[in-house]
Every structure is written in C-alpha cells, then in structure tokens.
Design an enzyme around this catalytic site. Structure first.
Site, PDB file in Angstrom:
ATOM      1  CG  ASP A   1      -1.974   1.081   1.154  1.00  7.71           C
ATOM      2  OD1 ASP A   1      -1.748   2.168   1.714  1.00  7.71           O
ATOM      3  OD2 ASP A   1      -3.018   0.840   0.530  1.00  7.71           O
TER       4      ASP A   1
ATOM      5  CD  GLU B   1      -4.601   4.098  -1.505  1.00  8.85           C
ATOM      6  OE1 GLU B   1      -5.429   4.172  -2.434  1.00  8.85           O
ATOM      7  OE2 GLU B   1      -4.854   4.416  -0.333  1.00  8.85           O
TER       8      GLU B   1
END
Length: 694
Positions: free
Chosen positions: A568, A611
C-alpha cells in the site's frame, strides 16, 4: 601475550579442539577473542575481527557475564543455531571465558543455516568458504565432556600441574605424545575413533600396538573424508569397511522421502539393487542406532540362513542412511566396530551432504536468476523458439522440443524444435513416443538409456547422439498446458534425478512466461484488457484471485512453498489532495514500474485496487519473500518521484499447513500490512512474525 593466552597454550588448545572436532575460543573481559582454535567457518565469517558482530555479541560476547552470574559452566545455543559451553576463569583483576563447541547438535539447525546462506541474511558470503569448516557433533554429552576437559586443563595449567587432556599422555621422559592411552575393553578415542579392543589373549603391549595401527588407519581415513564430496565419501566408506573387515558385498542405502534407495554398491553387489521392507523411522532401526549394533534382516530355515546386517547412520537419532552388509558377520565385536564407524562418521557425512546441497542450490539459484533475466528480453515474434533455446542451454541439452496444448482442438502443437538434425516430416506425429504420454499422465520421465525401456526406438533419421532424455509436463495451477523435452546432453552424460530437480526449479518461470504469452496470443488486445489494469499495465484483481487459487492448489498438492504480499502506498490521499489526481496517477505508474523491475519473472503482480497492489510469489519461502519485500520497499523509497518522497508499507504471508486457503492468505497478508502501517509505515511486516510475537 594476554593472561588468557598464557593460561592455555595455543598448541595444547588446538590439539584438544582438533581431537574433539569442536571449536575452542578464549574471550577476555573486554569481549575480545584472544585465542581461537578450530573455529567454525560460520563464526569466522560472521566475526572477521577479534570483536563480535552485534548478533554474536548477545551470545559469545555475553558468555563471561552470564557464566559468572551462574557461578560456573553454562550452555547456550546462539542465533546461528550453534551449541556452546562457556567456562569462566581468571581472577578479580583479569577474567576470561573459554567457549567450547560452536557446533551444530541438530541437523535441522544446519539446514536452517543453509537456507539463510542461500536466500537469507547470510547470502552475501560465498557458500563454499562459509561452510568450509562447519562443525556438527552427534550429542550434547560429547560437547559437555569436551568442555569439562577444557575446564580441567585450565585448572591444572593455573596450578602448574601436569596436563593430561583428551587422550594425550606423557611417557617416562615426560614428553607428550598424540597416541591414546588404552585400558581394557575401552574404545580408542581420536575424534570418536570406533575401534573396540577385543579380549586379551596376548601381551598387552602387543595388542596396544595392533590397536594403535588400527587407530592410525582410522585417523588417516577419517581425516580425508571432509576433503572429498558426498558421493566420493560414501564410496570410500564402503571400501574402507570392506578392506578392514574382509567383506565383499556392501550397499549404501540413502533415505529418500519415507523410504531407502540404493545409492552406492561395492564388491559383489556392484550395480545390483537391494530392496528392504523397512523404513528409516522404524523403531527397530532407531534402537539399533542407539545400541551401536546392526539390525539383522532376512530369512532363516533349517537348510540355510540368509541374513543382512543393516548398520544405521544418523545424527541425533534421525536416520538418514544405512550400510547393508550381505556377508556373514559372526563376531559381535566386529559388528560393534562397524556400527561405531557408522555412528562416528555421521556428522561429517551430514556436513558433506548439506554442503553438496548448498553448492547445488547455489548453482540452481544462479541458473534461475540468469534464466529469468533471459526471459525479460524475449520478443513475442520469436518467443517460443527463444524460450526453448534458453531452457535447453540451462539444462545443458543440445536438443529440445516444446509442445503446447491447443485449447480448441485438444492437440499438442509443436511450438519449437531446437537442435534437430532434420525438419519434421510432413504428417509426422511429434511427441507421439513420449511427450503425449507425459502430458496424459502429468508425470515427468527421466531415462538414462531408452534401450532399457519398453519405448519403441526413435526413427534413425533423427540421429540422436545419446540414449538419454528428460521429458516434463508444464503446469499452471491444476492445468497441464504442455510438455518440454530435452535430449543429447552436452558431454554425452545421462539425464538423472538432479537434472529433473534442476528443471522443476525452472518450471514456474517457464509456466508463467507461457501463460502470459498464451494469454496474449489467444485473447488479443480486447480480451487482454479484461485482465489488465489500464493505468499501471499490471494485471488486475480478477486475474490475481483466479491465479492465487490455482497456485494454492498446486502448493498443497506438491508441497511447494508459496508467499503472497499486499503493498500500500503510504499517505496517498494527501498526495492526491496536495498535487492532484493526475499526479497521483503518475506516482502509481512509477510504483508499478518499480514493482516490475524488482520482481523475478515467475512472480505475478497486480493492482488490487486504488493505491493497493498484490504480489504472488510461487515457490518462495517466508524468508525469501521477506527479503524480496524489503528490496521492493527500499527501491520504491529511492525511486525518483516528481513531487515528494513516496514510501510503501508491505504485508507478507506464506503458505503453511494452517494457512493455505486463498481467502485466508489474502487476509493474513492484509493483517500484516495493517500492522506495518500501525508501526509507522515504510516497513515490511510478516504474518509469521505477528504470530510469533503473540
């Protein structure tokens, strides 16, 4: 020269260390090694100077302090898995500690060390030098006994008394000699020399001379073992036992899985097979090992007796091999002598076996890396031929073929044929003799001589140089997609089990490359987009979830390791808010590019959403996955982003008996990712570490 060096002379210390096959180090109260004899090569590389590395400082560096607290000798196992005994000495002004051992008492600890040297935190050290003088002892008692000898030596030296260490004695002129001192019914000790004194029937001095000759022969042979490789050592052991005891029929049985397999034969058993109905973990064999006597197998009748004496070999009760002797052995003394040879040689053999494994895996690791690099530059125009040629070069084969299943027709289509003397005849069924059988059964075939099989002979016009071949299925998850075959090995050598192991290490990369090529070939531009993330060019979540399910089934079926990671981008929302969504898209593209450049060709990366990215690591252990994740995190941190530093948090989970379902693996990696963020971001956390800390 320091006080510690004065207290114990280097020559005496060295002789004691060599005789017992252990390291002895003298460490002063400043945590400096002032004397080291027969040092374990692992310790030598981890501590190149006289001071300890941070990891070693917690053990050998603290040994004096902890021994003084305990008021005497202590034992400990260090971070490298080595067992030691620490003996404090000295006076209030100058103290020191003698550290004895630095030896593996458990073969499992040695195996863990090889993993760390191949793919872990010790991979910077050259394997051959790192394991050059690895110490492996058979029992904790032997280590404690050596430590007690060192303690006695220290006390006698400090009081200026004559020293009698290990089996060193003094003659009438008080000159030390390296010959052992014997008593009746005692085993000669020189690195655990397994020569038993028989009943006294002649003057003692004469028998001592005979035993000295036997001990010398054993010392000479024993000292030469570690200078050879594992296969040569086995052959030498059989020859030594046969020569010493006048035997003519010996077989070395090697543990393979849950059974014994013939490995090496000697004398009348040359090139013959022996089948035994006993498993390596049979309690009778374990008891024979503990009693230092063979296990007798065979049939007895009034007319004749057929007996095989089976001498187990192992470390710590873990039986790894056995010597089968088919000669008649009437003397229990001889049986016990041979059993003790097998018992005492086991640690050295384990070192050689694992050293060979390290060397082999190091070669495989390099081959996989080079093969992976070769796949990155393949042009789709000549993909099949280049892939097959690269595989053939790694397998050292002059000829190779690749057949892939056509999904519509169900046929195996020839994609590449390398090194053939003639083009296939029109209408000829390529792969009809072997490949189609391999595909149907989904089992690899290794043949050293095709004439010894029931296969029909190859057409003469194919002009094969050798009768040996290797043919292997190619699998993606539970699907068999094709077959690759290799013939005419360079140098005329036959393909063997090692060749198959080598190929199976390459198989995941070949399968992934073919999967991707097939995907592009059959799907076209439109269908390819359905499994590809438009922004980053990585695969999408849909593809990852399907592929993850297939790989987990494969891992469960074959016992292959597998790992999965979730990545992430840290503080991505603030990046978008401050610089705008177009800038955020550019950052994600850069992250995806770094992921592609960092991963191996067999790894599968996907954009999981927003993301967040996911990465599948086939045939990858937890230690390897953690190292890859750390490299990936560092590469992203040091990448050139247009506005500000971008970092990532990564969670890693690996397939295990308890954790090997797709949903559980994703959830475990996600929990590890959350923990990495909770601890401050820009770091790697593994699910295994989280469980261990609970």
């Amino acid at each position: 020269m320091s006080d510690a060096q004065n207290i114990i002379g280097g020559e005496t210390l060295g002789r004691l260390a060599e005789d017992n096959g252990m390291a002895i180090a003298i460490v002063d109260d400043d945590a400096h090694q002032v004397v080291v004899s027969n040092n374990n090569s692992i310790c030598r590389h981890l501590n190149p100077g006289n001071t300890f590395s941070p990891a070693c400082a917690k053990f050998c560096g603290k040994a004096l302090e902890k021994a003084l607290e305990a008021g005497g000798m202590i034992g400990f196992e260090c971070h490298a898995g080595l067992d030691c005994r620490a003996i404090p000495s000295g006076d209030s002004e100058k103290r020191f500690v003698a550290i004895v051992g630095r030896t593996f008492l458990k073969a499992e600890n040695y195996r863990k060390a090889t993993e760390r040297a191949i793919t872990g935190d010790w991979s910077e050290f050259p394997p051959a030098e790192f394991f050059e003088n690895t110490l492996l002892s058979g029992s904790s008692d032997a280590l404690t006994k050596t430590a007690e000898q060192v303690e006695l030596l220290i006390n006698e030296t400090r009081s200026q008394q004559p020293i009698l260490a290990n089996s060193v004695k003094q003659d009438d002129e008080s000159q030390p000699t390296t010959e052992p001192e014997y008593q009746e019914n005692e085993v000669i000790v020189a690195s655990e020399v397994p020569v038993l004194q028989s009943e006294i029937s002649e003057p003692y001095i004469k028998k001592a001379e005979n035993r000295n000759a036997e001990a010398q022969a054993w010392r000479s042979f024993f000292g030469s073992i570690l200078k050879t490789d594992y296969a040569q050592a086995i052959a030498s052991i059989l020859e030594f036992i046969a020569h010493q005891y006048g035997l003519t029929a010996l077989v070395w049985l090697e543990k393979s899985g849950d059974n014994f397999e013939n490995s090496t034969t000697f004398g009348e058993m040359k090139n013959r097979k022996v089948r035994i109905g006993i498993l390596p973990d049979d309690q009778r064999l374990v008891e024979a090992y503990q009693n230092e006597m063979p296990l007798e197998l065979g049939e007895r009748s009034e007319e004749s007796t057929r007996v095989m004496n089976l001498f187990p070999i192992g470390v710590g009760g873990d039986i790894s091999a056995a010597v089968a002797i088919l000669d008649s052995i009437d003397s229990d003394v001889t049986k016990r002598q041979i059993a003790r040879i097998c018992h005492s040689i086991a640690p050295q053999l384990e070192i050689l076996r694992l050293r060979s494994e390290v060397s082999g895996r190091d070669a495989i690791s390099n081959a996989i890396r080079l093969f992976g690099e070769s796949l990155k530059g393949i042009d789709m125009d000549d993909f099949w031929e280049t892939l097959t040629r690269n595989a053939a070069e790694v397998m050292r084969a002059e000829r190779a073929s690749l057949l892939i299943k056509d999904e519509k027709s169900g046929r195996l289509d020839l994609k590449a044929l390398i090194g053939a003397r003639n083009e296939p005849v029109e209408g000829e069924e390529i792969g009809g003799r072997v490949a189609r059988i391999v595909f149907a059964k989904n089992e690899a075939v290794v043949v050293s001589d095709v004439a010894q099989t029931s296969l029909p002979p190859a057409p003469a016009e194919r002009k094969y140089k050798t009768p040996s071949f290797l043919s292997c299925p190619i699998n993606i998850g539970s699907r068999t997609i094709g077959v690759v075959s290799f013939t005419d090995r360079v140098g005329g050598e036959a393909f063997d089990k090692t060749s198959l192991d080598f190929f199976q290490a390459l198989a995941p990369q070949i399968a992934v490359a073919i999967d991707r090529a097939t995907l592009k070939e059959k799907a076209g531009e439109f269908e390819q987009l359905s499994v590809t993330d438009v922004l980053t060019g990585l695969l999408n979540r849909r593809y990852m979830e399907e592929r993850l399910s297939e790989e987990i089934k494969r891992s469960n079926r074959h016992g292959f390791p597998m790992s999965f990671m979730m990545l992430d981008v840290d503080h991505f929302k603030s990046y978008n808010d401050e610089y705008g969504h177009p800038a955020g898209d550019v950052a994600l593209k850069i992250v995806a590019s770094v992921i592609r450049e960092t991963l191996r060709s067999a790894d599968v990366a996907a954009r999981f959403g927003g993301e967040e990215f996911s990465i599948l690591l086939p045939q990858t252990t937890a230690e390897e996955a953690s190292a890859i994740a750390e490299r990936l995190r560092s590469n992203i941190e040091h990448a050139d982003f247009p506005h500000r530093l971008v970092t990532t948090s990564i969670g890693v989970a690996s397939c295990s008996a308890e954790l090997c379902a797709s949903a559980d693996l994703v959830s475990a990696a996600d929990k590890a990712l959350y923990e990495a963020k909770r601890q401050g971001r820009n770091r790697v956390r593994t699910f295994e570490e989280m469980n261990a800390s609970l």
